[in-house]
Design an enzyme around this catalytic site. Structure first.
Site, PDB file in Angstrom:
ATOM      1  N   GLY A 144       0.826  -1.206   0.000  1.00  0.00           N
ATOM      2  CA  GLY A 144       0.000   0.000   0.000  1.00  0.00           C
ATOM      3  C   GLY A 144       0.858   1.253   0.000  1.00  0.00           C
ATOM      4  CB  CYS A 145       0.186   4.625  -1.288  1.00  0.00           C
ATOM      5  SG  CYS A 145      -1.485   4.897  -0.678  1.00  0.00           S
TER       6      CYS A 145
END
Lengths: 335, 335, 335, 335
Positions: A144-145
Site C-alpha cells: 500500500g502507498c
C-alpha cells in the site's frame, strides 16, 4: 539481462488510476510488450479514450477477453476483487501475478511477508525489505502507498531492532490515493484548499506495516500511532515519524545510508525536503533529524508510483532479472 | 426604511450551493427572519448537516413543507424546476418570488427585460440595469453568473449605443458555478491544476445578455463571441471583453464611472485587478484599458454572490425598500 | 544514427527553471553526456542543491567555467543575457548554440525565420514549421511558450493561406512561465485560486508568431488579438483561437491531420481536451471545432517542455540526426 | 453596551497581512471608527492600493503620523517590532494596546498569563481561557495562530487537570501564516500542490501554550510534541491532538461542551469536520473521538481571524464591553 529482452504483460483493471499509471510506464518500458489491457467497463475503446494523456503514445484498446500468452499479469482491480479474480480465472501457474490490491498483502495468522491465497503464494513486494525473495517469487503482493512511505521510514531501525519506543506518525496524501470514483470528498469544490483527517489511529495499512516491522524487530512491537490527512493536491504522500531513540542524528543518518546504499530509489536528503522532489518519480526521499530525545524521520513518495504502479514495475523488473530501474528513469514534474 | 424592519423569507431548494450561500447571507441579515428552508432530499436535518460551516450560526432545519406566511420566497432549484414549482404550487400572489434559475430570465419572443410565465411576471434582476423596475417588481428573475459579469462590462457602452463593433469575450469560472453534483469535471484529481474550455461561442448565458444589450442598444447588436473556461479554483468569474471603439481610455473610464456612480457594488479599478479582490463579496470590479483601436474591459465577480445569491439579496433589499447594501457588507476572503 | 551516439552538451544558466527542466531531460537522454552546467550564482554546489528533485539522478555540480569540448551549448539565461553571452564569449563556431531566450527569435527588419546576430545565424526552432531547416542549422533560436502554442494552432491554416480573417486568441499560462524570481504575482497567497490577465492585446510573443505566419501566408496578415491570463497552476498553457472560416469542421480536421501527420509530438484530439493531457510531456494537443461561421482551435502544451526545454531537446535531436523523440518519451503527470 | 457606542481605533503596521485583515473587519464593525492606519512604507497611499479588495469599502489612506485620540491601538507589526514601538512611542496610558505579535505573550520567568513589558501590563488574550481578565485588562497580547488552535483543543482537559500523559499534535497551516514577505517557500511554483514540515518538535508557539496549560494543570506538564506542516492553501489551520485518556468519548464530549457552552466562537462538531467549515470566520471547530485508549481532538481555525485579527477584535469587544460577536458575524467562504 540485456537490451534484447521483451516481457509480455497483461493488465486487468486497466481503466482505473493505478491501471492508467501502469500503462503510462509500460508503453515506454524498453523491455515490455503490452499484450492486452482488460476492462469490463471500457472494452472496445482505445485506452486513450479513458487515459487521455496517452493519445499519441499507444493505439491499444481495452478488451474484455483475457489472453494466456503473457509472462506477467498485473491486477489493478479493487480491494476484494483481486482475490475473486484469481479464484475465478484459470490462470496458468507460469504467469506471474503482480497484485496492486491489499488482498494478498497480509494475513492475520502469519508473521512472514509471504501470503498464500487463491492457490498461489504471494511475496510482499517491498524491494527494500526483501529484494531477493522478490526475485525468486511466484507472485507479488504490491504494498500500500502509506504502508510504503512509513515502512521505508522505519525499516533500518527495525532491522537493527531499535523500534523499542512508541512511534508517532502523521502523513498527508493526495487525492489520487482515493481512486477515481466520485464522492463528496473528491469533489473539487470541497477538496480545493481544504484539509481533513480520517481513520485517525485506525488506518488499514497499519496491518501490513506492523507485520513487516514485527518480522524484523522480532520482539514485541511498540504502538505505532498514525494520523492520516487528505491534502489538497493530487499526487504524493509525505509522512513524519518520530520516536524516542538513543541514536544521534549522525548515527541514525549513517544507519539509513548503509541500509539503503544498494537501493536505487531511496535517497537520504541532507536538507529539509518537500513532497514535489519525488512527485512523478519512483523515488522515496528520507530526511533524518534529532530533536531532543526524539529521532524524526520524514519520508515521501509518489503514491501512484513508488506507492503503487511504479513499485509494481520495480517488482516486475526484479522478478524477471531486468535492470531494477528499467522504465523507471522518470522525469520529476518538480513544480 | 429603518432598523426595525424584519422581512419573512422562505427558501426552496436550500440544500444546493446557491441555497447554502443564501442561508449564509440571510442568517446574518439585519432585516430578515428565515421562516423555513425547504428541501425534499434533506427534510428533517439541521441545515448545518449539509452546509457544515453554519454550525454555530443557526439551529434551522430543512423541511418538506411550504409555509405561506412569508414576504419573499427564494427559489434555488435547478433550471426547469423553478417553473414547474411555480406552476404546481399555489403561492399567494402577495409573496414575491426571487428565482435564481434561468427559467424566467428571457423568452425568445420578447425584447424587454420582463418575462411572464406560470401566472407571474418576472423582472430581470440586474440592479445596475433597471433598479427602479426592480423596486416595483412583483417577482424577480435573478441573472446568470457569466451574464452578470459580461453585462456589467458592457452596460455603459450599450446605454450610449456604442456597441457597434463585434465584441470578443473570454472568461474563467470557478468550480462552484457547476453546482454540487458529482461529475468527471468536478473530480478534484481532474480539475486541480487543470484548465479547459467548454461551450465555446455557444454558452447559454448569451441569450439573456444579448436581450439586455439589444434593449439598450436598440439597433442591431453586433456579434458577441464568448469563450468560457473552467478554472482550477472554486469561487469567482473573471472576464475580458474587447471591441473596436473610438473612445479614448479616459473617455471610456469617465463613461463607466458616471454610469456606475450610484451603484454601490460596482467599482472601477485604476490598477490591474485580480479575481480575489471580489471573492466572497457582492462586488463587481471593472478595469478599462485601451490597446490600439480596441477598448478592453476586465470584469470580475464572485459567481455565488454577485453572480447568484448575493444579487438575490440585493434584489430583495430593493424590492422591500431596504438599504441596498443590507446584509451585503461582506469581508473579502482576499487570499 | 544508432544507439551508440553520444553528444557532449553544456548548459549555461543551469540554475533557472528552463535550465533545471533541461537537466531533468538530459540526465536520462540516451545519447547525451552533460559535460558542464554553468551558473555564476550556484558555482560549486551540486545541481541537486538547486533542483532538489535531481537528488539520486546525478552527481553533477555547477561550475563557473565554460568548457569548449562540447557539441552543443544550451543557453538558459534571461532575455538580453543570451546575446551578451554570445558576443562576449569566444565560442568555437563548431559548437551549435540552442538559445532558449527571445534574443535571436525575430528581428523587425526580416521576414524569414532565420536571424543573424552576434556573429552567428539562428534558425527559428519550431520543428513543425521547418524541420529541414533545423536539421541543417548552425544555431537554434528556441521559440517562446505562448508563441509555440498559438503557432501550432494556426500553422496549417497559414500554410494554405487561409488566415484571411481576424484571429482572436485567449490563453492561460501556469506560474513557471514567469520564472523563479520572487514577485507579488508569484506569491502563493496571491496566486492560489486567483486569475488575472496581463499584457492584453500586447504580448511580446506576437512578434515571433506574426513573423512566422506572415512568412507562410505571404499576403498581409489579419489582426491577431491575444488575451493572456495567469492561471493558478504551475505548468502548462492552453489557448483557444477562433476566426471566421469557410472550412467545415471535417475539412479543417483533415487539413490539420495531414499537416501534422509526420510530426510525432502533435496530436489532434477527437474529444474535448484538457490541459493535463499534455502536462509533463513534450506534446501539443489540438482540438478543432466549428461554431457557426467560426473555426475554433484549442491548443495546449507544457510551457517548460514543448514551450521551452523539451523543444530545445527536440531541436538538438534534429540538429544531430538523432531520433526526434530521443529522451522525450515522457510520462505525463496526468493528475 | 448598545448600538450607539463608537470606539476610536488606530492601527500600526496596517500594510501587512494581519493589518489588512483587521481593516477588513473594522470597516464594517458597527461600533468602530478607524481614526488612522499607520504604515511607514505605504504612507500617503489609499489603503485599497495595498489591500485591493477594500476598493469601494473605505477611502482611508495610510499615514506615517500617530494620533493620540484613540481608545484602542492595534499593533500589527513584526515580532520584536512591537516591543520596540511601545518603548519608543510615548503612548498615553489610557490607550489600550492590542498587540498581535509574540512580544508580550510569554516570559520565561513567569507562569501567569499576564506579561509586563515596556511599561505596560499585557493580559494574554485568549477569551476562552480568561474572558474576565481580558475584560479588565489594560493591554492585550493576542495569541499565536497555532497556539490558539492547540490550546482550544486542550483547555478543557487542562482545566480538569487531565493532561497527565504525553500529547502528540500534528497541524497544517496555510500560507498566509508566513506573512507577505517573498521567500522560496512562498513562491507559487514551489508551494502549489506541495507539502513540507518545518520546526518539527520545535515550534515557537509551544512556549505560550505550555505556559497556559501549565497554569491550569498546575502539576508538571507532560511532553507536548508538535509536528507543523506547510499546506498548499492560503487560510486556515487544522490540528490533530491525541493522548492516552481514561475518558470515554461521551465523557470527553460532555466535558468539552460544558467548557465551551458560554463561548460563542467554539463549537463541537458531531461529524467529521474539515477546515473550510471555519475559513473566513472567527470560529474554532472541535471534534472529539476515542480510538482505543487514545482521546483524539481535531481543532481548526482561520489563522488570520481566530488565529490573529478576528481574535484581536474579539478581545477589543470584551475590553470595551461590546457584544463579543460584534463585527464578527462573518460569512464563511465555505468553498
Amino acid at each position: 539481462m540485456g537490451d534484447g529482452i521483451s516481457m509480455k504483460a497483461g493488465i486487468v483493471g486497466g481503466a482505473g488510476y493505478t491501471g492508467g499509471e501502469l500503462l503510462r510506464l509500460l508503453v515506454h518500458h524498453p523491455n515490455v510488450d503490452i499484450v492486452f489491457v482488460h476492462s469490463n467497463s471500457q472494452a472496445g475503446k482505445p485506452v486513450y479514450a479513458v487515459h487521455k494523456d496517452l493519445l499519441g503514445d499507444t493505439e491499444l484498446s481495452f478488451t474484455d477477453t483475457l489472453q494466456a500468452d503473457v509472462d506477467v499479469l498485473f491486477l489493478c482491480v479493487g480491494h476484494g476483487e483481486a482475490k475473486k479474480f484469481v479464484e475465478a480465472s484459470d490462470l496458468p501457474q507460469h504467469i506471474k501475478v503482480i497484485d496492486l490490491s491489499q488482498d494478498f498483502r497480509w494475513n492475520e495468522s502469519i508473521t512472514e511477508a509471504t501470503v498464500s491465497g487463491a492457490g498461489r503464494t504471494f511475496v510482499y513486494g517491498l524491494p527494500e525489505l526483501q529484494r531477493n525473495a522478490i526475485k525468486e517469487a511466484e507472485n507479488i503482493a504490491n504494498p500500500g502507498c502509506f504502508a510504503t512511505a512509513i515502512q521505508l521510514a522505519l525499516l533500518p531501525l527495525a532491522a537493527e531492532k531499535l523500534l523499542t519506543e512508541a512511534v508517532h506518525v502523521s502523513g498527508i496524501t493526495g487525492s489520487t490515493g482515493a481512486g477515481q470514483s466520485l464522492s463528496a470528498t473528491s469533489h473539487y469544490s470541497w477538496r480545493s484548499s481544504n484539509i481533513s483527517n480520517y481513520k485517525v489511529l485506525n488506518h488499514q495499512h497499519l496491518h501490513e506495516l506492523r507485520r513487516t516491522l514485527q518480522g524484523l524487530q522480532q520482539e514485541k512491537l511498540p504502538e505505532i500511532n498514525f494520523v492520516p490527512y487528505r491534502g489538497p493536491f493530487t499526487r504524493g504522500i509525505l509522512c513524519t515519524s518520530y520516536l524516542r531513540s538513543s541514536l544521534s542524528q549522525s548515527e541514525a543518518t549513517a544507519l539509513y545510508e548503509a541500509y539503503y546504499k544498494e537501493h536505487p530509489f531511496v535517497s537520504i536528503s541532507s536538507t529539509t525536503p518537500d513532497l514535489k522532489q519525488v512527485v512523478n518519480t519512483n523515488k522515496c526521499l528520507l530526511y533524518i533529524e534529532k530533536q531532543g530525545d526524539n529521532l524524526v524521520i520524514t519520508s515521501m513518495i509518489d503514491n501512484l508510483l513508488k506507492g503503487a504502479s511504479g513499485q509494481a514495475v520495480q517488482n516486475m523488473n526484479l522478478l524477471f532479472g531486468l535492470n531494477e530501474r528499467a522504465g523507471l528513469n522518470l522525469k520529476a514534474s518538480a513544480f
